[in-house]
Scaffold this motif. Structure first.
Motif, PDB file in Angstrom:
ATOM      1  N   PRO A   1     -13.415   0.388   6.739  1.00 13.10           N
ATOM      2  CA  PRO A   1     -14.654   0.980   7.559  1.00 13.10           C
ATOM      3  C   PRO A   1     -15.233   2.137   6.870  1.00 13.10           C
ATOM      4  O   PRO A   1     -14.785   2.400   5.656  1.00 13.10           O
TER       5      PRO A   1
ATOM      6  N   CYS B   1      -6.678   4.535  15.992  1.00 13.81           N
ATOM      7  CA  CYS B   1      -6.344   4.446  14.740  1.00 13.81           C
ATOM      8  C   CYS B   1      -4.838   4.716  14.574  1.00 13.81           C
ATOM      9  O   CYS B   1      -4.168   5.667  14.758  1.00 13.81           O
ATOM     10  N   PRO B   2      -4.211   3.769  14.227  1.00 15.27           N
ATOM     11  CA  PRO B   2      -2.572   3.777  13.848  1.00 15.27           C
ATOM     12  C   PRO B   2      -2.274   4.789  12.851  1.00 15.27           C
ATOM     13  O   PRO B   2      -1.158   5.099  12.891  1.00 15.27           O
ATOM     14  N   THR B   3      -3.110   5.234  12.098  1.00 16.92           N
ATOM     15  CA  THR B   3      -2.638   6.197  10.918  1.00 16.92           C
ATOM     16  C   THR B   3      -3.198   7.487  11.036  1.00 16.92           C
ATOM     17  O   THR B   3      -3.325   8.273  10.056  1.00 16.92           O
TER      18      THR B   3
ATOM     19  N   ALA C   1      -6.464   8.477  10.602  1.00 14.25           N
ATOM     20  CA  ALA C   1      -7.308   8.330   9.641  1.00 14.25           C
ATOM     21  C   ALA C   1      -8.710   9.053   9.944  1.00 14.25           C
ATOM     22  O   ALA C   1      -9.490   9.257   9.131  1.00 14.25           O
ATOM     23  N   ILE C   2      -8.957   9.079  11.379  1.00 16.97           N
ATOM     24  CA  ILE C   2     -10.177   9.472  11.815  1.00 16.97           C
ATOM     25  C   ILE C   2     -10.057  10.784  12.399  1.00 16.97           C
ATOM     26  O   ILE C   2      -9.247  11.169  13.209  1.00 16.97           O
TER      27      ILE C   2
ATOM     28  N   LEU D   1     -13.742  10.136   8.087  1.00 18.96           N
ATOM     29  CA  LEU D   1     -12.762   9.063   7.932  1.00 18.96           C
ATOM     30  C   LEU D   1     -12.020   9.331   6.758  1.00 18.96           C
ATOM     31  O   LEU D   1     -12.779   8.917   5.659  1.00 18.96           O
TER      32      LEU D   1
ATOM     33  N   CYS E   1      -6.531   4.610   6.045  1.00 12.98           N
ATOM     34  CA  CYS E   1      -6.872   3.562   6.483  1.00 12.98           C
ATOM     35  C   CYS E   1      -6.063   2.613   6.099  1.00 12.98           C
ATOM     36  O   CYS E   1      -5.989   2.039   5.113  1.00 12.98           O
ATOM     37  N   ILE E   2      -5.457   1.473   7.164  1.00  8.79           N
ATOM     38  CA  ILE E   2      -4.956   0.280   6.843  1.00  8.79           C
ATOM     39  C   ILE E   2      -5.997  -0.622   7.278  1.00  8.79           C
ATOM     40  O   ILE E   2      -5.628  -1.872   7.260  1.00  8.79           O
ATOM     41  N   ALA E   3      -7.223  -0.472   7.413  1.00  7.38           N
ATOM     42  CA  ALA E   3      -8.280  -1.602   7.456  1.00  7.38           C
ATOM     43  C   ALA E   3      -8.017  -2.544   8.711  1.00  7.38           C
ATOM     44  O   ALA E   3      -7.986  -3.764   8.611  1.00  7.38           O
ATOM     45  N   CYS E   4      -7.237  -2.052   9.901  1.00  7.82           N
ATOM     46  CA  CYS E   4      -7.140  -2.767  11.187  1.00  7.82           C
ATOM     47  C   CYS E   4      -8.486  -3.166  11.650  1.00  7.82           C
ATOM     48  O   CYS E   4      -8.392  -4.143  12.470  1.00  7.82           O
ATOM     49  N   GLY E   5      -9.481  -2.538  11.656  1.00  8.66           N
ATOM     50  CA  GLY E   5     -10.740  -2.658  12.245  1.00  8.66           C
ATOM     51  C   GLY E   5     -10.946  -2.368  13.505  1.00  8.66           C
ATOM     52  O   GLY E   5     -11.988  -2.775  14.277  1.00  8.66           O
TER      53      GLY E   5
ATOM     54  N   CYS F   1     -11.429   0.673  14.756  1.00  7.23           N
ATOM     55  CA  CYS F   1     -12.388   1.463  15.067  1.00  7.23           C
ATOM     56  C   CYS F   1     -13.975   1.147  14.976  1.00  7.23           C
ATOM     57  O   CYS F   1     -14.779   1.345  15.979  1.00  7.23           O
TER      58      CYS F   1
HETATM   59  S1  SF4 Z   1      -9.883   0.629  10.425  1.00  3.60           S
HETATM   60 FE1  SF4 Z   1      -8.098   0.951  11.670  1.00  3.60          FE
HETATM   61  S2  SF4 Z   1      -6.683   2.202  10.036  1.00  3.60           S
HETATM   62 FE2  SF4 Z   1      -8.917   2.340   9.342  1.00  3.60          FE
HETATM   63  S3  SF4 Z   1      -9.664   4.037  10.379  1.00  3.60           S
HETATM   64 FE3  SF4 Z   1     -10.220   2.370  11.642  1.00  3.60          FE
HETATM   65  S4  SF4 Z   1      -8.574   2.441  13.325  1.00  3.60           S
HETATM   66 FE4  SF4 Z   1      -7.880   3.567  11.650  1.00  3.60          FE
END
Ligand code: SF4
Lengths: 496, 260
Positions: free
Chosen positions: B31, B53-55, B57-58, B68, B73-77, B79
């Motif tokens: 993101p 956000c699981p980590t 990061a935001i 951000l 970020c683990i790129a979970c998508g 957000c």
């Molecule tokens: S993509 Fe997932 S891990 Fe990365 S900032 Fe967004 S919510 Fe957090």
């Protein structure tokens, strides 16, 4: 699936283990005050999953080890000691499995009941290797960092000339403490961590997690989601089996085939991309359903299956036709069926030694057992047998994906709304999945508030590592890389 | 043997013709924060992104100024899926390596974030016979193997990292850069440090993947798996969980351009 716990005595457990044809799914504890034994009888299907609790007397943190009678328990008992400080007294080779020098002697991360007063661990954190004595014996240490780009672990070979007499394997370098972290993170984030236990197995991990959480939360999953989950799981198996055959070609020196397999693995990963938006199918399986991206390429998958089926034919035929390859694999690293059974081996490596066990046919998960392909087995137990099982599974996996796509039901797939999910208090649930390496198991227990109190993961490699050490005995040191690769073991999945 | 040769010739050139192409439409990249204003309702404290956000990061502590951290970020998508205003969007570019930890923080003021590599001959494949700019890397894995497999992929015929002058070597003794994957839990510290010590100076350290950068999902536990820069100075950061092979190549080229 939900499992009801039955309280029994240690004597009862011994009797059950002695009499029945159970395999041990897990052997652990909740908080250090008891033993938990999850026993599986694959022939009975879901009814064959039983959980027993054996209370430990107040203030006592040891019990007579069961390993000698039931070698399957060898590593389980070591892990139990590492995480809970429960001593399996009389264990023939008690040493730490996960936590070595950097940790304090009396640190047991998952123990919540207090240690007995004046307790001091009977062993230190150093890994004492079994020493082979005799004229001409020398030791060869390898690792933890290896020459290639792979996970870390230490191998200690005792050799006579070029022959391996004994191999000891020290793991735990990758111990990240995921089981503890899984009880600390909020439920809505838990599935991300669960799949990162070992990311080459992320789909299987996510599925085992979802199955366990859904039974605890009493969530029904749509048929469509189940099918899509199976497709994802099969794509993961496909990609990884291709990697494994490619890796074998690299180690034999067939670089042309290896590079073709590398490219074809890319096609398989591309299928993951099409379905989930991620090459490693990350974040696809979530409790309650799947997260299917809006512009997914589901409709393109059939074409990719056909393409792979066609393009894999030639390199695989050349691999199996190559005299040099066959000679290096045949009758090398043999593991007998009787030993495979004794160690409780799983997955392609177990099936190559005659173990007729594929979780897809035994226990329900995703679209199985309905859509499970026939189990592939072999009897020889050598490197070639393990590769043959894998190769046959590549074909059966392609067929399975086709069948799943052809019969894909309509329906909703959205995952659960975590703000509404409540887990049943004081309960146990387990997700058992056939990952590409074999039986993967997530056992989840809740406390009286319905929070996750214990999250136990049993990765297929946990059952299979010992088998590698046994299979390589009396083989040439030069054959170790091949033999190792043929078992396709995970370090991170084991180390947790 | 002949059969194999024939087969290989028949396959033709598998290598991607374009360098650092954007990811295809359906693929989730990292993101990024754009210069668009956050939605009014989000500024009033109902924003979902940070909570999902699981980590963590935001960072939304300042209204309308989301920060951000791509290093977490683990790129979970999740957000970008919920963002109502287009402030957080999926970035499909693959030149994602950065030369400092700060450069991984995406904000509205500096949304694009400068790539660590410049478009120059550095990012073009080395011509045959031109060996003066090469990079030998030693990879040490301390994690879950996804990053390792993507390094493997970046060496496959499609991405073919070696044509850029980057080779993966088996000993730290002749490596220019130490590439670390995984969150470096306590169990791997001693081995990693001795590997670093075995390298001759000048030496570079590349943190490859979100775990290596910040511990990612694994940080914060008793194994102190909080990333490489807790124990070694890091020169190049490659975010992603795991990073795409193109991003990995980008990171290696960034390291190569630092080599003096
Ligand atoms: S993509 Fe997932 S891990 Fe990365 S900032 Fe967004 S919510 Fe957090």
């Amino acid at each position: 699936m939900k499992v009801d716990k039955e309280s029994i005595s240690l004597a009862d457990l011994k009797e059950i283990l002695g009499k029945e044809t159970h395999r041990i799914g897990h052997f652990t504890s909740l908080d250090g005050g008891q033993l938990l034994a999850l026993l599986l009888d694959p022939s009975q299907g879901d009814k064959g999953v039983k959980l027993y609790e054996i209370a430990l007397e107040n203030g006592i943190n040891s019990y007579p080890s069961l390993t000698i009678k039931h070698p399957q328990l060898h590593w389980f008992e070591r892990a139990l000691f590492d995480m809970f400080g429960i001593i399996p007294s009389g264990h023939p080779r008690l040493k730490h499995l996960y936590l070595h020098e950097p940790y304090e002697r009396n640190f047991f991360p998952l123990r919540r009941v207090p240690l007995p007063e004046n307790f001091n661990s009977p062993i230190d954190r150093r890994f004492h290797f079994l020493e082979v004595k005799g004229e001409g014996i020398y030791e060869l240490p390898v690792g933890p960092i290896h020459a290639g780009v792979i996970e870390p672990g230490h191998f200690r070979f005792s050799c006579l000339g070029e022959t391996i007499i004994n191999l000891e394997i020290q793991l735990g370098y990758l111990h990240r403490g995921v089981e503890k972290r899984l009880t600390e993170v909020p439920l809505k984030h838990m599935h991300f961590l669960a799949e990162a236990v070992a990311s080459d197995t992320s789909t299987a991990n996510a599925l085992a997690h979802a199955e366990a959480i859904e039974s605890l939360a009493e969530i029904e999953v749509s048929e469509r989601s189940k099918y899509l989950r199976s497709i994802a799981l099969e794509i993961e198996r496909l990609a990884m089996h291709i990697v494994d055959v490619g890796g074998m070609s690299t180690d034999i020196g067939l670089l042309g085939i290896a590079s073709a397999m590398g490219r074809l693995r890319g096609t398989a990963l591309g299928m993951g991309d099409l379905l989930t938006g991620s090459r490693f199918l990350r974040g696809f399986i979530v409790p309650g359903g799947v997260r299917l991206p809006v512009n997914n390429g589901l409709f393109k998958l059939k074409g990719q299956v056909a393409r792979l089926r066609h393009e894999l034919k030639e390199p695989i035929a050349m691999f199996l036709d190559n005299q040099m390859a066959l000679e290096r694999m045949r009758e090398v690293g043999v593991l007998k069926a009787s030993l495979a059974k004794e160690f409780g081996m799983v997955g392609p490596a177990g099936r190559a030694s005659g173990q007729d066990y594929d979780v897809r046919r035994a226990f329900s998960h995703a679209a199985y057992p309905n859509m499970a392909p026939p189990t592939v087995t072999a009897r020889e137990g050598d490197i070639l047998a393990r590769e043959m099982v894998r190769i046959k599974e590549i074909w059966s996996t392609l067929d399975t994906i086709d069948r799943l796509l052809d019969n894909l039901p309509e329906g909703e797939t959205t995952g659960a709304d975590f703000s509404k999910v409540r887990l049943k208090p004081d309960s146990f649930a387990v997700g058992i999945v056939e990952a590409f390496r074999g039986e993967l198991l997530h056992l989840v227990a809740t406390d009286k508030e319905g929070k996750v109190a214990r999250y136990a993961v049993k990765h297929p490699s946990f059952n299979n590592w010992t088998a590698l050490a046994i299979a390589i005995r009396n083989n040439l040191i030069a054959d170790f890389p091949l033999c190792n690769k043929s078992f396709s073991l995970s370090y991170s999945g084991n180390d947790l | 043997m002949l059969e194999l040769l024939g087969y290989l010739l028949k396959q033709g050139v598998a290598t991607s013709r374009e360098n650092f192409p954007d990811l295809p439409e359906h693929v989730r990249g990292l993101p990024i924060v754009t210069d668009k204003d956050c939605a009014e309702t989000c500024n009033q404290g109902t924003a979902l992104c940070a909570d999902l956000c699981p980590t963590q990061a935001i960072d939304l502590s300042e209204a309308n100024k989301p920060k951000l951290d791509l290093g977490k970020c683990i790129a979970c998508g999740l957000c970008t899926d919920v963002c109502p205003s287009g402030t957080l969007v999926n970035d499909r570019r693959t030149r994602t390596a950065r030369a400092s930890r700060e450069a991984l923080i995406s904000t509205r003021e500096s949304p694009a974030q400068t790539a660590a590599t410049k478009d120059s001959k550095e990012t073009k494949p080395a011509k045959a016979g031109l060996f003066k700019r090469s990079l030998a890397v030693r990879v040490v894995s301390t994690g879950c193997s996804a990053c390792d497999m993507e390094i493997g992929a970046s060496l496959n015929p499609i991405f073919d990292m070696e044509r850029f002058g980057v080779t993966v070597v088996a000993s730290p003794r002749y490596a220019d850069a130490l590439v670390v994957t995984g969150p470096v839990p306590l169990g791997m510290r001693a081995a990693l440090l001795s590997c670093y010590e075995a390298m001759s100076s000048p030496r570079l350290v590349v943190a490859l993947g979100t775990c290596a950068i910040s511990g990612g999902l694994h940080g914060g536990g008793y194994s102190q798996a909080d990333g490489v820069d807790k124990i070694l100075p890091v020169d190049i950061y490659i975010p992603g969980c795991p990073p795409h092979p193109w991003s990995i190549i980008d990171g290696m080229l960034a390291a190569k351009s630092l080599k003096t």
